[in-house]
Motif scaffolding. Structure first.
Motif, PDB file in Angstrom:
ATOM      1  N   ASN A   1       0.601  -1.088  -0.146  1.00 41.00           N
ATOM      2  CA  ASN A   1       0.291   0.402   0.003  1.00 41.00           C
ATOM      3  C   ASN A   1       0.748   1.462  -0.073  1.00 41.00           C
ATOM      4  O   ASN A   1       0.503   2.239  -0.765  1.00 41.00           O
ATOM      5  CB  ASN A   1      -1.209   0.322   1.274  1.00 41.00           C
ATOM      6  CG  ASN A   1      -1.650   0.891   1.167  1.00 41.00           C
ATOM      7  OD1 ASN A   1      -2.536   1.138   0.556  1.00 41.00           O
ATOM      8  ND2 ASN A   1      -2.145   1.906   2.745  1.00 41.00           N
ATOM      9  N   SER A   2       1.542   1.159   0.818  1.00 40.48           N
ATOM     10  CA  SER A   2       2.916   2.425   0.759  1.00 40.48           C
ATOM     11  C   SER A   2       4.190   2.124   1.242  1.00 40.48           C
ATOM     12  O   SER A   2       4.380   0.910   1.940  1.00 40.48           O
ATOM     13  CB  SER A   2       2.138   3.357   2.150  1.00 40.48           C
ATOM     14  OG  SER A   2       2.420   3.173   3.030  1.00 40.48           O
TER      15      SER A   2
ATOM     16  N   GLU B   1      12.073   0.231   0.792  1.00 44.34           N
ATOM     17  CA  GLU B   1      12.353   0.648  -0.685  1.00 44.34           C
ATOM     18  C   GLU B   1      13.837   0.342  -0.620  1.00 44.34           C
ATOM     19  O   GLU B   1      13.836   0.123  -2.171  1.00 44.34           O
ATOM     20  CB  GLU B   1      12.338   2.275   0.083  1.00 44.34           C
ATOM     21  CG  GLU B   1      13.012   2.777  -1.228  1.00 44.34           C
ATOM     22  CD  GLU B   1      12.776   4.524  -1.245  1.00 44.34           C
ATOM     23  OE1 GLU B   1      12.111   5.254  -1.424  1.00 44.34           O
ATOM     24  OE2 GLU B   1      13.890   5.007  -0.511  1.00 44.34           O
TER      25      GLU B   1
ATOM     26  N   LYS C   1       7.716  -1.433  -4.249  1.00 38.33           N
ATOM     27  CA  LYS C   1       7.085  -0.214  -4.541  1.00 38.33           C
ATOM     28  C   LYS C   1       5.534  -0.301  -4.443  1.00 38.33           C
ATOM     29  O   LYS C   1       5.039  -1.400  -4.254  1.00 38.33           O
ATOM     30  CB  LYS C   1       6.958  -0.115  -6.074  1.00 38.33           C
ATOM     31  CG  LYS C   1       9.047   0.322  -6.416  1.00 38.33           C
ATOM     32  CD  LYS C   1       8.590   0.492  -8.391  1.00 38.33           C
ATOM     33  CE  LYS C   1      10.257   1.081  -8.440  1.00 38.33           C
ATOM     34  NZ  LYS C   1       9.864   1.325  -9.689  1.00 38.33           N
ATOM     35  N   PRO C   2       4.782   0.732  -3.839  1.00 41.83           N
ATOM     36  CA  PRO C   2       3.711   0.661  -3.534  1.00 41.83           C
ATOM     37  C   PRO C   2       2.399  -0.086  -4.914  1.00 41.83           C
ATOM     38  O   PRO C   2       2.773   0.330  -6.139  1.00 41.83           O
ATOM     39  CB  PRO C   2       3.030   2.323  -3.874  1.00 41.83           C
ATOM     40  CG  PRO C   2       4.213   2.563  -3.305  1.00 41.83           C
ATOM     41  CD  PRO C   2       5.222   1.730  -4.023  1.00 41.83           C
TER      42      PRO C   2
ATOM     43  N   CYS D   1       7.224  -0.703   5.142  1.00 41.16           N
ATOM     44  CA  CYS D   1       5.961  -0.131   4.278  1.00 41.16           C
ATOM     45  C   CYS D   1       4.548  -1.047   5.017  1.00 41.16           C
ATOM     46  O   CYS D   1       4.954  -1.320   6.091  1.00 41.16           O
ATOM     47  CB  CYS D   1       6.692  -1.262   3.626  1.00 41.16           C
ATOM     48  SG  CYS D   1       6.748  -3.127   3.918  1.00 41.16           S
ATOM     49  N   HIS D   2       3.623  -0.617   4.595  1.00 41.04           N
ATOM     50  CA  HIS D   2       2.568  -0.676   4.867  1.00 41.04           C
ATOM     51  C   HIS D   2       2.066  -1.889   3.423  1.00 41.04           C
ATOM     52  O   HIS D   2       1.698  -1.742   2.804  1.00 41.04           O
ATOM     53  CB  HIS D   2       1.632  -0.206   4.830  1.00 41.04           C
ATOM     54  CG  HIS D   2      -0.231  -0.208   5.786  1.00 41.04           C
ATOM     55  ND1 HIS D   2      -0.905   0.804   5.129  1.00 41.04           N
ATOM     56  CD2 HIS D   2      -0.183  -0.775   6.225  1.00 41.04           C
ATOM     57  CE1 HIS D   2      -1.605  -0.040   5.876  1.00 41.04           C
ATOM     58  NE2 HIS D   2      -1.626  -1.196   6.373  1.00 41.04           N
TER      59      HIS D   2
END
Length: 231
Positions: free
Chosen positions: A144-145, A153, A158-159, A226-227
């Protein structure tokens, strides 16, 4: 009726315990044999859970009356024996899952080392190319993010990326992403192979294998930065 002060202490279970899992013998089994043991344990735990259900109790149900005497409406001895067996099997299951996790982790590392010998992308060394076998696991989560500067990252996530495998976790066993959290916590500072599917600008799907290393003190919260959401 005799009062029992230690009625909730588990009795020694009938039949042999499967504790030999902890003596290292299981470490030399093949993955198929480990998987078979896992399925057998799950089946027995389910059956024992059915025994407790048939009595209308669970692992926490009191077996004594308010004044401390054994309840007369249930088979206290059988329930205690069943609970004790469940405790033993849950310990065995935990040991077995640790062995399976290490087995898969070593397998993924061997794949990564083989990939390291071949050509890799110089623009993103964390990506081991998109030459992945035709049989792919179904995606079970979506990124998601991503936090800038995070381990996620750095790995190349990547989202929008859809996750097919996260170490030993896949669609069949992720348990609402709980197993992803367990995999992350159990592999802090170690590489986890993450297989993802990414939609390109031309709307094609690109299959990638990334190395993700959970770590603290990267400047943000959590071990990944990250989510992800279940699909």
């Amino acid at each position: 009726m005799k009062r029992m002060d230690n009625i909730h202490a588990p009795t020694v279970p009938a039949g042999p315990s499967s504790r030999p899992l902890t003596n290292g013998n299981a470490k030399h089994l093949s993955f198929a044999e480990l998987q078979s043991k896992k399925e057998n344990l799950e089946a027995e735990l389910k059956a024992l859970g059915g025994v407790l259900d048939s009595h209308g109790v669970n692992m926490e149900t009191p077996l004594t009356t308010p004044d401390g005497f054994p309840r007369a409406d249930i088979d206290v001895a059988q329930i205690r024996t069943t609970r004790s067996r469940i405790i033993h099997l849950k310990n065995d299951y935990k040991d077995l899952m640790n062995i399976i996790e290490k087995h898969l982790h070593e397998h993924f590392l061997s794949i990564q080392e083989a990939d390291d010998v071949g050509p890799t992308s110089t623009s993103n060394p964390a990506i081991f190319g998109d030459s992945i076998p035709a049989t792919l696991e179904e995606s079970f989560a979506k990124v998601n993010s991503i936090v800038p500067g995070s381990p996620a990252e750095s790995a190349g996530l990547k989202p929008g990326d859809e996750i097919r495998n996260f170490g030993y976790v896949n669609k069949s066993n992720h348990d609402g992403l709980k197993k992803v959290a367990e995999c992350v916590q159990g592999n802090e500072g170690q590489r986890i192979l993450v297989k993802i599917s990414r939609r390109t600008e031309s709307s094609q799907r690109q299959e990638l294998q990334l190395n993700l290393t959970p770590r603290r003190n990267w400047g943000g919260r959590g071990l990944l930065g990250c989510h992800i959401l279940p699909l």
